[in-house]
Scaffold this active site. Structure first.
Site, mmCIF file in Angstrom:
data_model
loop_
_atom_site.group_PDB
_atom_site.id
_atom_site.type_symbol
_atom_site.label_atom_id
_atom_site.label_comp_id
_atom_site.label_asym_id
_atom_site.label_seq_id
_atom_site.Cartn_x
_atom_site.Cartn_y
_atom_site.Cartn_z
ATOM 1 N N SER A 91 -12.131 -19.844 52.081
ATOM 2 C CA SER A 91 -13.535 -19.661 52.428
ATOM 3 C C SER A 91 -13.913 -20.570 53.603
ATOM 4 C CB SER A 91 -14.405 -19.914 51.180
ATOM 5 O OG SER A 91 -15.702 -19.406 51.379
ATOM 6 N N HIS B 153 -14.276 -11.624 47.363
ATOM 7 C CA HIS B 153 -13.940 -13.013 47.703
ATOM 8 C C HIS B 153 -13.076 -13.623 46.598
ATOM 9 C CE1 HIS B 153 -14.669 -16.390 50.323
ATOM 10 N NE2 HIS B 153 -15.253 -17.140 49.414
#
Length: 260
Positions: A126, A239
């Protein structure tokens, strides 16, 4: 004392008997920064692994279980909390000055008695993706870099993540339209001419936190420069990957690192 020197250690309970865990305090540009250090208990020498977390402050904190998962693949793992977090000095800077916390954590690994110091890999998840790219640019010794669901463009993050704009304006000092140079400086895409390390890009196509466009921008920029990036795109995931898939990807990416 020098950057990357450990000034304090505190043993932590480990979820695995095969991995020793410590919270360490190390020096970074005059600040005492904290991080989690995991090493296999068994004697021997291992590749080093710099784990660069996502999020900011309490969002995306370093989780011991995750760090142990990587250490269990046969690595000494260092995971900085970044400045201003969990008792560390200074203020977190969201891929600004805190890039040096990543750089000096690499020095810490190089100085570790169980680490083969010419075999240190960098992993970013991330927001850690942008940190991993900076680490690879700042340290020519890095053996390989993996970004997973990684940010590569800070302006794009500002545009995509309405929920993060207030924080980004506070930390960076304003918007991309007002201070384009500040966002530019935090975006490693503009500096990749000197890229040298093998790189693997992992991304879920349905990622709503960090769109797959970040991965495409990075891959395309590297290709423009004649640098081959290896990629693992996952059509069905966001994600966060389901636990079984996540474990398999960890095995695959750590095996890839060891081949470099």
């Amino acid at each position: 004392m020098e950057n990357g020197s450990i000034v304090e250690r505190q043993v932590m309970p480990s979820p695995s008997p095969a991995v020793r865990l410590e919270i360490v305090t190390y020096l970074s540009e005059g600040l005492k920064v904290k991080g989690l250090l995991a090493e296999p208990v068994q004697d021997g020498v291992y590749d080093g692994f710099l784990y660069l977390r996502g999020g900011i402050k309490n969002v995306g904190k370093v989780r011991p279980g995750r760090i142990v998962q990587f250490a269990s693949e046969g690595f000494v793992v260092m995971a900085p909390f970044y400045r201003g977090n969990q008792g560390g000095e200074g203020n977190e800077d969201f891929a600004g000055e805190d890039r040096y916390d990543a750089l000096h954590a690499l020095t810490l690994l190089k100085n570790h008695s169980k680490v083969i110091n010419e075999r240190i890999h960098v992993f970013g998840f991330s927001r850690g993706g942008v940190m991993a790219l900076f680490a690879g640019l700042l340290d020519r010794d890095v053996k390989s870099v993996v970004t997973w669901g990684g940010v590569s463009d800070m302006t794009l993050t500002y545009e995509e993540r309405e929920d993060m704009r207030r924080m980004m304006k506070r930390v960076i000092g304003g918007t991309p339209s007002k201070y384009p140079e500040r966002y530019h400086w935090r975006t490693p895409l503009y500096e990749l001419e000197d890229w040298h390390a093998p790189i693997l890009i992992i991304h879920g196509m349905h990622d709503q936190n960090v769109s797959v466009q970040h991965a495409h921008l990075l891959e395309n920029r590297l290709l423009e420069l004649g640098i081959k990036a290896e990629t693992m795109y996952f059509e069905e995931y966001t994600h966060y990957f389901p636990p079984a898939v996540n474990r398999k990807v960890v095995k695959d990416l750590t095996a890839w690192m060891k081949k470099q």
